[in-house]
Design a protein around this motif. Sequence first.
Motif, PDB file in Angstrom:
ATOM      1  N   ALA A   1       9.099  26.045  25.207  1.00 44.12           N
ATOM      2  CA  ALA A   1      10.402  26.447  24.656  1.00 44.12           C
ATOM      3  C   ALA A   1      11.526  26.129  25.641  1.00 44.12           C
ATOM      4  CB  ALA A   1      10.397  27.934  24.308  1.00 44.12           C
ATOM      5  N   ALA A   2      11.275  26.370  26.934  1.00 44.83           N
ATOM      6  CA  ALA A   2      12.274  26.048  27.959  1.00 44.83           C
ATOM      7  C   ALA A   2      12.479  24.542  28.055  1.00 44.83           C
ATOM      8  CB  ALA A   2      11.839  26.608  29.310  1.00 44.83           C
ATOM      9  N   ALA A   3      11.393  23.776  27.873  1.00 41.86           N
ATOM     10  CA  ALA A   3      11.503  22.315  27.906  1.00 41.86           C
ATOM     11  C   ALA A   3      12.378  21.814  26.764  1.00 41.86           C
ATOM     12  CB  ALA A   3      10.113  21.684  27.827  1.00 41.86           C
TER      13      ALA A   3
ATOM     14  N   TYR B   1      26.905  23.770  35.172  1.00 41.98           N
ATOM     15  CA  TYR B   1      25.489  23.736  35.550  1.00 41.98           C
ATOM     16  C   TYR B   1      25.319  23.222  36.970  1.00 41.98           C
ATOM     17  CZ  TYR B   1      24.972  23.946  30.470  1.00 41.98           C
ATOM     18  OH  TYR B   1      25.064  24.309  29.157  1.00 41.98           O
ATOM     19  N   GLU B   2      24.387  23.827  37.705  1.00 38.68           N
ATOM     20  CA  GLU B   2      23.997  23.289  39.000  1.00 38.68           C
ATOM     21  C   GLU B   2      23.104  22.071  38.768  1.00 38.68           C
ATOM     22  OE1 GLU B   2      22.064  26.252  41.317  1.00 38.68           O
ATOM     23  OE2 GLU B   2      23.799  27.611  41.364  1.00 38.68           O
ATOM     24  N   ARG B   3      23.280  21.054  39.581  1.00 38.78           N
ATOM     25  CA  ARG B   3      22.483  19.836  39.494  1.00 38.78           C
ATOM     26  C   ARG B   3      22.399  19.336  38.038  1.00 38.78           C
ATOM     27  NH1 ARG B   3      17.908  21.512  39.640  1.00 38.78           N
ATOM     28  NH2 ARG B   3      18.324  23.749  39.698  1.00 38.78           N
ATOM     29  N   PRO B   4      23.531  19.101  37.392  1.00 39.26           N
ATOM     30  CA  PRO B   4      23.530  18.785  35.960  1.00 39.26           C
ATOM     31  C   PRO B   4      22.800  17.498  35.605  1.00 39.26           C
ATOM     32  CG  PRO B   4      25.693  18.367  36.898  1.00 39.26           C
ATOM     33  CD  PRO B   4      24.903  19.089  37.948  1.00 39.26           C
TER      34      PRO B   4
ATOM     35  N   THR C   1      12.434  24.241  34.240  1.00 43.05           N
ATOM     36  CA  THR C   1      12.437  25.628  34.714  1.00 43.05           C
ATOM     37  C   THR C   1      13.870  26.128  34.933  1.00 43.05           C
ATOM     38  OG1 THR C   1      12.280  25.012  37.062  1.00 43.05           O
ATOM     39  CG2 THR C   1      10.216  25.251  35.841  1.00 43.05           C
ATOM     40  N   ARG C   2      14.851  25.361  34.520  1.00 43.07           N
ATOM     41  CA  ARG C   2      16.256  25.753  34.702  1.00 43.07           C
ATOM     42  C   ARG C   2      16.515  27.102  34.033  1.00 43.07           C
ATOM     43  NH1 ARG C   2      20.750  22.764  35.813  1.00 43.07           N
ATOM     44  NH2 ARG C   2      19.537  20.829  35.615  1.00 43.07           N
ATOM     45  N   SER C   3      17.174  27.986  34.764  1.00 43.43           N
ATOM     46  CA  SER C   3      17.464  29.312  34.203  1.00 43.43           C
ATOM     47  C   SER C   3      18.947  29.660  34.263  1.00 43.43           C
ATOM     48  CB  SER C   3      16.668  30.394  34.951  1.00 43.43           C
ATOM     49  OG  SER C   3      16.955  30.368  36.346  1.00 43.43           O
ATOM     50  N   ALA C   4      19.694  29.039  35.174  1.00 41.98           N
ATOM     51  CA  ALA C   4      21.115  29.357  35.314  1.00 41.98           C
ATOM     52  C   ALA C   4      21.961  28.496  34.399  1.00 41.98           C
ATOM     53  CB  ALA C   4      21.545  29.159  36.772  1.00 41.98           C
TER      54      ALA C   4
END
Length: 426
Positions: free
Chosen positions: A296-298, A347-350, A356-359
């Motif tokens: 789902a995160a992917a 986004y960080e590191r867009p 696994t990105r959560s922020a």
Amino acid sequence: MTNSSAVASLWLRSQLQAGRAATWLLSELGDLVVQLEHPRWRDDPYPLYEQIRQRGPLYRGLSGTWATSSFAVCNQVLRDRRFGVQRVDGRAQGGLLGAPVPAPPEGFVELDPPDHTRLRRLAMPAFNPKRLEAYRPRVQSIVDSLLAKVAGRESLDLVRDLGTPLPITVISDLLGIPDAERGAFAEFGEVVIEGFNGVSSMRQAREVTAVTEHLVALFDRLLRERAVEPGDDVISTLAAAVGEERMTARELHGTAMLLLVAGFETTVNLIGNGMRALLEHPEQWARLRAEPELAAAAVEEALRYDSPVQSTSRVAHTEIELAGQTIKPGQTVVAILAGGNRDAQAYERPEQFDITRSAGPEHLAFASGIHYCLGARLARIEGEIVFRTLAERMPSLRLVGRPERRDTSAIRGLRTLPVTVAQRGQ
């Protein structure tokens, strides 16, 4: 050919020629908005989005059209009710330069309130989250059946063998399309979607017109049938609304066409773009194989990283102050959703693909505001089941050859995604 048809054909041909000439000239003069539709950016448009972002939160091209790849400004435009999807006079938008497109029945995504609100409300029950969650076993069954057809093969095409037939089957089930009518839907969807950028030839204009006429005839026949014998499907629900005079037959045609095409194109492009990103980032594919529960995160990261819908546009219906600029009534703002999804201010590191990105905020792949994609939950379910099932059953998938990209800019996806399948133990 009748005299009226000949005149219409000549007019369309002249408009196409004028549009191509204007596009070429503005592009050569450095108009970055016009370049959004230029084929040279089709493989990798993200550097162009960054160029636009570097011009400020809101950039105006020589054509007079505004554009933004800022996450915050895109979100603001999508949520601001002073912007609409129709022109000030109520007509539908054309291409960036007003390129002529054949006019199929309008779906609610092309309408402003109150018609948008009324028609969307009539379609919403079919996409109730509880109902869609109950559809998971059916989606899994379709995926299992499609993978069974390619079992034992050393190579396959993830778009043609899985990504295309899955959403066609799912949305056809929901709409209640007879099995005999589904065979050509992939081709129909391709023709209609490629027309979203504006037609580029007389051949394409004829194709879009023919497909539209075929689908309207199909939906009209189903309307008559379901009015007599309703079933548990979307067209039956809409047919009841027509009978109660809450919508017209033409509005049913447009709504059904919208749901069919949108239900197909979002998911097939999510699967194609997402699997390409996973396989081009072996460490992310390895992570998903080790932890299939990350599917789902992917899906969310795939939607953010390479959005199926790259951009959408809104028209100012009144004078609006936006990002330090004054937008006059009738002026268009192109919200580059995919650019906003790679905005370093959000986004960080867009530019990094990380399942696994959560922020960060929710991405804009499904737009925002009143036009937020009605089928978003369905696309997420289909993508999650595909990613998880492939990670579990075909862990040794590898890209082979060069994927073929579709000839569209606002809609981003693949026609083919060839892969090899190494069996377990090899």
